[in-house]
Design a protein around this motif. Structure first.
Motif, mmCIF file in Angstrom:
data_model
loop_
_atom_site.group_PDB
_atom_site.id
_atom_site.type_symbol
_atom_site.label_atom_id
_atom_site.label_comp_id
_atom_site.label_asym_id
_atom_site.label_seq_id
_atom_site.Cartn_x
_atom_site.Cartn_y
_atom_site.Cartn_z
ATOM 1 N N ASP A 17 -5.693 -7.799 2.124
ATOM 2 C CA ASP A 17 -5.795 -6.547 1.371
ATOM 3 C C ASP A 17 -6.482 -5.446 2.166
ATOM 4 N N SER A 18 -7.064 -5.796 3.286
ATOM 5 C CA SER A 18 -7.773 -4.794 4.086
ATOM 6 C C SER A 18 -6.838 -4.088 5.056
ATOM 7 N N HIS A 19 -5.757 -4.753 5.423
ATOM 8 C CA HIS A 19 -4.886 -4.218 6.467
ATOM 9 C C HIS A 19 -3.446 -4.062 6.001
ATOM 10 N N THR A 20 -2.838 -2.969 6.402
ATOM 11 C CA THR A 20 -1.419 -2.785 6.183
ATOM 12 C C THR A 20 -0.672 -3.377 7.387
ATOM 13 N N PHE A 32 0.829 -1.212 0.000
ATOM 14 C CA PHE A 32 0.000 0.000 0.000
ATOM 15 C C PHE A 32 0.865 1.265 0.000
ATOM 16 N N THR A 36 -0.587 5.188 4.010
ATOM 17 C CA THR A 36 0.397 6.240 3.742
ATOM 18 C C THR A 36 0.430 7.254 4.883
ATOM 19 N N ASP A 73 -5.969 -0.174 8.905
ATOM 20 C CA ASP A 73 -6.738 -0.066 7.671
ATOM 21 C C ASP A 73 -5.822 0.332 6.508
ATOM 22 N N SER A 74 -5.877 -0.427 5.412
ATOM 23 C CA SER A 74 -4.971 -0.164 4.290
ATOM 24 C C SER A 74 -5.193 1.225 3.688
ATOM 25 N N ALA A 75 -6.413 1.736 3.801
ATOM 26 C CA ALA A 75 -6.699 3.056 3.223
ATOM 27 C C ALA A 75 -5.928 4.166 3.942
ATOM 28 N N SER A 76 -5.512 3.905 5.178
ATOM 29 C CA SER A 76 -4.780 4.914 5.956
ATOM 30 C C SER A 76 -3.277 4.649 5.959
#
Lengths: 100, 224
Positions: B132-135, B14, B199, B194-197
């Motif tokens: 794929d949901s988690h970093t 990610f 970065t 959460d992968s969306a967060s």
């Protein structure tokens, strides 16, 4: 910071929790009136005093139940939902749906 | 310019952009699960480090029979929620609640291959897609509890948070799972979020680490 005790994770900052509404008894969806069902789905008692509420610990996705005084905001007790909801509820299939 | 770059693969971390382009001058990469992760960033010191493990395979299961299923595959099952157990092969078993388990691979292995050989129980156990949901970041070094105290409200000092402990909490205002465990011979704090967060959290953690001269390391910090 206000602290809430999560039954699964222990004491945590209140910012980690999400309020989920009052715990109320679900009427039988097949035999209750529309008014009773609407009351269950949409209305809350909003009473002053100790109420039983659903709360979510967001980082763990864990729903539990808390007793809280709505005037003082004091959290009396938190406990796992299995103390009240100890068996799965199977919604009965309506006769007309069963035919289809 | 190195020939292996994260962009050469369809499977990417990610935060792969943090390791590519101008930032990749000193980087070497290693293939992990269909993509690449930084093997070395050209830095090696005793300073605290942050390592990206987002591509390392993992699997999750939930349900009343999940404990029995994990046990049947030969994995150790932690006795209570928010506990982790290590296998002799370096895998880590997380018990996140009474009925939820995650299996984390060692960076050089793939726990999913092992799981594929075992059929799920017919009832009371279903897979969780935590890949794929988690970093997945690993923080290493002496000052991890001090660094995380800047962004997290839970006491992570060794007396309260020994190896094998898990905290599901908020890190830099983002929901995260923190695991104190061992990868290779290195004590790490793994942070899964959460992968969306990803970065944002990567930058926030590096910012918190700057006071302790924190560095970005590669997998060579954890594997022989």
């Amino acid at each position: 910071m206000k602290i809430m005790n999560c039954p699964l994770n222990g004491p945590r900052n209140i910012s980690e929790f999400v309020h989920g509404g009052e715990v109320s008894q679900m009427p039988d969806p097949n035999s209750c009136s529309d008014m009773e069902w609407a009351d269950y789905v949409f209305y809350s008692d909003n009473a002053i005093g100790i109420v039983t509420e659903w709360w979510l610990h967001a980082p763990s996705g864990y729903w539990f139940i808390a007793e809280r005084h709505t005037a003082s905001d004091e959290i009396i007790r938190t406990f796992d939902a299995s103390e009240i909801f100890n068996q799965r509820y199977e919604f009965p299939i309506k006769a007309e749906e069963a035919v289809v | 310019m190195h020939t292996i770059q994260p962009e050469s693969y369809s499977q990417r971390s990610f935060i792969y952009r943090q390791f590519s382009g101008e930032k990749s001058v000193d980087n070497t990469f290693m293939q992990v699960a269909g993509g690449v992760l930084a093997l070395s960033t050209g830095k090696d010191s005793d300073a605290p480090g942050l390592i990206d493990l987002s591509l390392v395979p993992r699997a999750g299961f939930r349900g009343v029979n999940a404990e029995q299923y994990v046990n049947s595959m030969g994995f150790p099952v932690p006795a209570s929620p928010n506990q982790a157990a290590m296998t002799s092969q370096g895998e880590c078993v997380l018990r996140l609640s009474q009925k939820e388990f995650w299996l984390l691979s060692h960076p050089q292995q793939n726990v999913c291959d092992r799981v594929e050989g075992y059929a799920l129980p017919e009832n009371g156990c279903y897979p969780l897609y935590c890949q794929d949901s988690h970093t997945w970041f690993a923080m290493t070094g002496k000052h991890c509890p001090d660094i995380l105290a800047k962004v997290c409200g839970v006491d992570l000092r060794a007396a309260c948070f020994p190896p094998g402990a898990i905290a599901q909490t908020s890190v830099a205002r983002v929901n995260a799972i923190i695991i104190h465990h061992v990868i290779g011979s290195e004590q790490v704090f793994s942070i899964m979020s959460d992968s969306a967060s990803a970065t944002y959290l990567w930058g926030a953690l590096l910012d918190a680490m700057a006071e302790y001269e924190g560095q970005v390391y590669g997998l060579n910090k954890l594997i022989e």
